[in-house]
Design an enzyme around this catalytic site. Structure first.
Site, short mmCIF file in Angstrom:
data_model
loop_
_atom_site.label_atom_id
_atom_site.label_comp_id
_atom_site.label_asym_id
_atom_site.label_seq_id
_atom_site.Cartn_x
_atom_site.Cartn_y
_atom_site.Cartn_z
N ASP A 265 -36.05 -37.83 -17.01
CA ASP A 265 -36.46 -36.44 -16.79
C ASP A 265 -37.09 -35.96 -18.09
OD1 ASP A 265 -35.55 -34.31 -14.41
OD2 ASP A 265 -36.21 -33.37 -16.28
N TYR B 258 -51.47 -28.55 -6.33
CA TYR B 258 -50.36 -29.43 -6.03
C TYR B 258 -50.75 -30.42 -4.93
CZ TYR B 258 -45.59 -30.80 -4.62
OH TYR B 258 -44.46 -31.50 -4.31
#
Lengths: 231, 253
Positions: B40, B153
């Site tokens: 992450d 997106y």
């Protein structure tokens, strides 16, 4: 939401992809009933039935449910492949191809769906085909029949979704089964696929198990283990 | 289901696994016996997930080629070859298309599309050498059908589809299967972006999406994790460049 499935019915489960599905589902601990035109299925219950006969399919499902319990999962694999050009195929050729694939699939759906929706859970996996997506110049009636199965599934899935019944298609590419081995073009398939080889029946069965047994939101979808034939 | 074939003992790298779908996937794959590398950009969430599942936190920025190379070099030295890759990380904002700034539009492409490509580029040589690999890239229902106010997106996610299909074609015969999962609207922290754009709370947004789904419920991270796990399994080699869409039946292609 999730009830662990205990039973499955496989049409055409005596050979090929159907038999591989029966083995895989039994390995997962399900009791599996089979209906097939041919004898010789290794299953927990078997009825010799022609899927073109909807009444016989319904009667067989009732019989099998008496032996293994209510059907939680359905796999429809019953079918056959035959070549023919659009100008040569007879009306009878077309009618039989559609009767087995579309009629047979619909008959099995109709036999199990009322029970699944009333119990509030169930999963169906119809075997479609790569050729139902991209067509087949050597067998337009087969491609049309498989394409109809895809459209049938996309239509039925939203109708029964609110009853927590999921309906999907597995659309295999060229698979190592007796049905394909009789094909004169058998040897040439491997070189046409990005995968570089044809698909094994247990690979199709693994996809069928995922679609049926994993508790997901997958419904109304066509999943294609086809070696990259169509993407 | 019983354990999936081909995951137990294998090293899997999951990007963006500090939350949402990535975290659920880390949990599922750990339960399947995989050795999980939890990536992450946020080192704290990566560590929390890694601690929870007995995995290893590997925080780095997937859109920084040097950082990706450094991290994978270290991973290969300490853990071995990554033969299972889940490119799950994502950046998302929403805005009307004509108002979307060039800078933010480019950020979608850099993080989502280029970040996925960088991970694949760096992991593929090891997979080729092993003669075995499974790659799952996360696209989106909106990357397939498009969506208003999510143009950047959707464009980045559509690019991931073309990227992954191309990689799949190139590497399938080497024993490496690359496929995609296109989630429908899923109950993750990213759903807050939708909620803010719609002027709703997270809970109200969940209710709206559940009502729009034929199944009558919003997708859970676990639905995606199960799909990803299947695509990482051994027999999933038969799938090459496919998009699997657990979406409750909202889009049926």
């Amino acid at each position: 939401m999730s009830v662990a499935p205990a039973t499955a019915l496989v049409t055409g489960g005596a050979s090929g992809i159907g038999a591989a599905c029966v083995r895989a589902l039994r390995e997962q601990g399900l009791l599996v009933g089979v209906i097939d035109l041919a004898d010789g299925a290794e299953a927990d219950a078997f009825m010799q039935v022609d899927v073109r006969d909807a009444a016989a399919v319904a009667a067989a499902v009732t019989e099998i449910e008496g032996l293994i319990g209510p059907i939680d999962c359905l796999v429809t694999t019953a079918g056959y492949y035959r070549e023919g050009s659009i100008t040569e195929l007879s009306v009878a050729d077309w009618q039989d191809m559609l009767a087995v694939h579309v009629g047979g699939t619909t008959a099995a759906f109709r036999a199990v769906l009322p029970g699944m929706t009333s119990r509030g859970h169930g999963a169906i996996c119809a075997i479609g085909s790569e050729l139902g997506l991209c067509g087949d110049p050597f067998a337009p009636h087969y491609a049309a029949a498989k394409g109809a199965i895809h459209a049938l599934v996309k239509s039925v899935a939203p109708e029964v979704a609110s009853a927590n019944v999921r309906v999907n298609v597995i659309a295999p590419g060229p698979t190592d089964t007796p049905l394909l081995r009789d094909d004169p073009n058998f040897a040439s398939y491997s070189s046409t696929l990005p995968l570089g080889r044809i698909i094994q029946p247990d690979e199709i069965a693994a996809a069928v198990c995922f679609v049926l047994l994993e508790d997901t939101t997958l419904t109304g979808q066509v999943v294609s283990p086809n070696g990259g034939a169509v993407m | 289901m019983s354990k999936l074939r081909g995951i137990d003992g294998r090293l899997v790298l999951i990007s963006g696994a500090g939350q949402g779908i990535g975290r659920a996937t880390a949990e599922r794959l750990a339960s399947e016996g995989a050795r999980v590398l939890v990536n992450d950009i946020n080192p704290e969430t990566a560590q929390i997930v890694a601690d929870r599942i007995g995995g290893t936190a590997v925080p780095f920025d997937v859109s920084d080629a040097a950082a990706v190379d450094l991290a994978l070099t270290r991973i290969e030295a300490e853990h071995g070859v990554v033969t299972l890759l889940v490119a799950n990380h994502a950046y998302m904002t929403m805005a009307p298309f004509v108002d979307h700034s060039e800078f933010d539009f480019e950020r979608h492409l850099t993080v989502n599309l280029i970040g996925t490509a960088l991970l694949m580029q760096r992991c593929l040589p090891g997979m080729v050498e092993s003669g075995y690999g499974r790659i799952v890239a996360m696209t989106s229902e909106w990357g397939v059908i498009g969506w208003p106010n999510a143009t950047a997106y959707a464009a980045s996610k559509g690019g991931i589809i073309a990227l992954t299909k191309s990689v799949a074609r190139a590497y399938a015969a080497k024993g490496i299967a690359a496929n995609l999962v296109a989630p429908g609207t899923t109950d993750t922290p990213q759903l807050d972006v939708d909620a803010i754009d719609a002027g709703l709370t997270h809970e109200e947004m969940v209710a709206v999406y559940a009502a729009e789904s034929p199944l009558g419920r919003i997708n859970r991270p676990e639905d995606m994790a199960a799909t990803i796990a299947f695509l990482l399994s051994e027999p999933a080699v038969a799938l090459v460049g496919q998009v699997i869409s657990p979406n409750g039946g909202t889009t049926r292609l």
